[in-house]
Design a protein around this motif. Structure first.
Motif, short mmCIF file in Angstrom:
data_model
loop_
_atom_site.label_atom_id
_atom_site.label_comp_id
_atom_site.label_asym_id
_atom_site.label_seq_id
_atom_site.Cartn_x
_atom_site.Cartn_y
_atom_site.Cartn_z
N SER A 138 0.82 -1.21 0.00
CA SER A 138 0.00 0.00 0.00
C SER A 138 0.86 1.26 0.00
CB SER A 138 -0.93 0.00 1.22
OG SER A 138 -1.79 -1.12 1.20
N ILE A 139 1.93 1.25 0.80
CA ILE A 139 2.83 2.41 0.83
C ILE A 139 3.47 2.62 -0.54
CG2 ILE A 139 5.00 3.28 1.78
CD1 ILE A 139 4.21 1.99 4.43
N PHE A 140 3.86 1.52 -1.18
CA PHE A 140 4.47 1.66 -2.51
C PHE A 140 3.45 2.19 -3.52
CE2 PHE A 140 5.72 -0.13 -6.68
CZ PHE A 140 6.90 0.58 -6.84
N LEU A 141 2.20 1.80 -3.37
CA LEU A 141 1.16 2.33 -4.27
C LEU A 141 1.10 3.85 -4.17
CD1 LEU A 141 -1.28 1.80 -6.16
CD2 LEU A 141 -2.69 1.73 -4.09
N PHE A 142 1.12 4.39 -2.97
CA PHE A 142 1.04 5.84 -2.78
C PHE A 142 2.33 6.53 -3.22
CE2 PHE A 142 -2.36 4.53 0.13
CZ PHE A 142 -3.36 5.42 -0.23
N THR A 143 3.48 5.96 -2.87
CA THR A 143 4.75 6.61 -3.20
C THR A 143 5.12 6.47 -4.68
OG1 THR A 143 5.97 4.62 -2.51
CG2 THR A 143 5.68 6.38 -0.87
N SER A 144 4.42 5.62 -5.40
CA SER A 144 4.64 5.51 -6.85
C SER A 144 3.59 6.28 -7.63
CB SER A 144 4.62 4.03 -7.27
OG SER A 144 3.34 3.46 -7.04
N ASP A 145 2.89 7.20 -6.94
CA ASP A 145 1.83 8.00 -7.57
C ASP A 145 0.76 7.11 -8.19
OD1 ASP A 145 3.15 10.35 -6.88
OD2 ASP A 145 4.34 10.35 -8.72
N PHE A 146 0.45 6.00 -7.49
CA PHE A 146 -0.57 5.05 -7.88
C PHE A 146 -0.25 4.33 -9.20
CE2 PHE A 146 -2.59 8.04 -5.05
CZ PHE A 146 -3.31 7.21 -4.18
N GLY A 147 0.98 4.44 -9.64
CA GLY A 147 1.37 3.70 -10.84
C GLY A 147 1.84 2.30 -10.53
N PHE A 148 2.26 2.08 -9.28
CA PHE A 148 2.73 0.78 -8.80
C PHE A 148 3.84 0.22 -9.68
CE2 PHE A 148 2.03 -3.57 -7.00
CZ PHE A 148 2.06 -3.19 -5.66
N GLU B 227 7.28 2.50 -10.23
CA GLU B 227 8.53 3.07 -9.74
C GLU B 227 8.22 4.22 -8.79
OE1 GLU B 227 12.45 5.24 -11.63
OE2 GLU B 227 11.62 3.48 -12.65
N VAL B 228 9.02 4.36 -7.76
CA VAL B 228 8.78 5.36 -6.74
C VAL B 228 8.94 6.76 -7.31
CG1 VAL B 228 11.19 5.51 -5.95
CG2 VAL B 228 9.34 5.98 -4.34
N ASN B 229 8.15 7.68 -6.80
CA ASN B 229 8.28 9.08 -7.15
C ASN B 229 9.67 9.57 -6.71
OD1 ASN B 229 8.17 12.05 -6.22
ND2 ASN B 229 6.32 11.89 -7.48
N GLN B 230 10.43 10.15 -7.61
CA GLN B 230 11.82 10.50 -7.33
C GLN B 230 11.95 11.55 -6.22
OE1 GLN B 230 14.59 8.91 -8.74
NE2 GLN B 230 12.91 7.55 -9.32
N GLN B 231 11.01 12.47 -6.15
CA GLN B 231 11.06 13.47 -5.08
C GLN B 231 10.81 12.83 -3.72
OE1 GLN B 231 8.20 16.46 -6.25
NE2 GLN B 231 9.73 17.60 -7.44
N LEU B 232 9.87 11.89 -3.65
CA LEU B 232 9.62 11.19 -2.40
C LEU B 232 10.79 10.30 -2.02
CD1 LEU B 232 5.85 10.19 -2.85
CD2 LEU B 232 6.81 12.07 -1.50
N TYR B 233 11.40 9.72 -3.04
CA TYR B 233 12.58 8.89 -2.81
C TYR B 233 13.70 9.70 -2.17
CZ TYR B 233 16.78 6.19 -3.98
OH TYR B 233 17.99 5.53 -3.93
N ARG B 234 13.94 10.90 -2.69
CA ARG B 234 15.00 11.76 -2.15
C ARG B 234 14.65 12.23 -0.74
NH1 ARG B 234 18.70 13.82 -5.65
NH2 ARG B 234 18.46 13.22 -7.83
N LEU B 235 13.36 12.38 -0.47
CA LEU B 235 12.94 12.87 0.85
C LEU B 235 13.00 11.78 1.91
CD1 LEU B 235 11.72 15.11 2.62
CD2 LEU B 235 9.45 14.33 1.84
N PHE B 236 12.59 10.56 1.57
CA PHE B 236 12.40 9.52 2.57
C PHE B 236 13.48 8.44 2.58
CE2 PHE B 236 7.86 10.89 1.95
CZ PHE B 236 7.75 11.50 3.18
N ALA B 237 14.23 8.26 1.49
CA ALA B 237 15.32 7.28 1.50
C ALA B 237 16.47 7.81 2.35
CB ALA B 237 15.78 7.00 0.07
#
Length: 238
Positions: free
Chosen positions: A51-61, A63-73
């Motif tokens: 579910s978290i990946f669904l949201f962080t991939s902009d519901f594309g399921f 690849e993760v949104n790059q801005q979110l990746y930079r913020l949370f990784a």
């Protein structure tokens, strides 16, 4: 979205409908409710990561949104040090792409075998300890890099499956620790995994985190041994 529903339904069905055979022919088979109680932590944690990946991939399921990746990784860039306390927790819950999250959740599903042995509470505690133990892996990299995922926790569960035993001797425990330490030393001399540019950061398979997660779980299980109360309720029933 369609892929999300397919994989979550398949994951739930595999865990819920697979019921181990009774140890004795005289024992009644597990009911679906009893089976659910024995694998609920693996089930819900897997669904949570999907579910978290669904949201962080902009519901594309995909690849993760790059801005979110930079913020949370979790990264090792000193200019972003203010985010490190946050990232030390959030990096465990996000994943880079669909194969990444699928592999880790599949590992959680396999680790349900361990949950059946020790109960949901200890399963989650080992997952948490192993995940946090994998954090120092960021110190092994000199180049700018960001890491994410729960794979360190999954490796910790795998290690606990073999070492979280009541009769484990000191020698066997030391062997397990030595294997993890040797693995770390070998990686330090030759980490030749593939990497891919991601702006100024890179991402790669964090083998150091895998080894540290396993080591953290082994040490935890040794100094916090299982108790009768930690075992599944079914084992204590008449």
């Amino acid at each position: 979205m369609i892929l999300f529903f397919i994989v979550t339904a398949a994951y739930s069905a595999l865990l819920l409908f697979y019921r181990p055979s009774p140890s004795s022919l005289k024992d009644a088979p597990l009911t679906f409710l009893e089976n659910f109680k024995q694998i609920k932590a693996a089930l819900f944690s897997g669904l949570l990561f999907f579910s978290i990946f669904l949201f962080t991939s902009d519901f594309g399921f995909n690849e993760v949104n790059q801005q979110l990746y930079r913020l949370f990784a979790l990264n090792n860039v000193s200019a972003a040090a203010i985010l490190w306390p946050l990232q030390s927790v959030t990096h465990l819950f996000i994943h880079l792409n669909f194969p990444h999250v699928l592999t880790n959740v599949a590992g959680l599903g396999i680790a349900a075998v361990y949950e059946r042995q020790v109960g949901s509470g200890r399963f989650l505690m080992v997952l948490l300890v192993a995940g946090l133990s994998s954090i120092p892996s960021i110190l092994f990299y000199s180049e700018p890099i960001a890491i994410c995922g729960i794979s360190g926790g999954v490796f910790g569960l795998a290690a606990a499956y073999f070492t979280d035993q009541d009769g484990l001797s000191t020698k066997e425990w030391l062997y397990a620790v030595i294997i993890c330490l040797v693995f770390l030393v070998l990686l330090s001399f030759g980490n030749s995994v593939e990497s891919k540019a991601n702006g100024q950061l890179q991402y790669k398979i964090d083998y150091y985190g895998h080894a540290l997660g396993a080591l953290g779980a082994i040490v935890y299980c040794r100094f916090k041994p299982r108790k009768l109360a930690d075992k599944p309720w079914l084992e204590n029933s008449d």
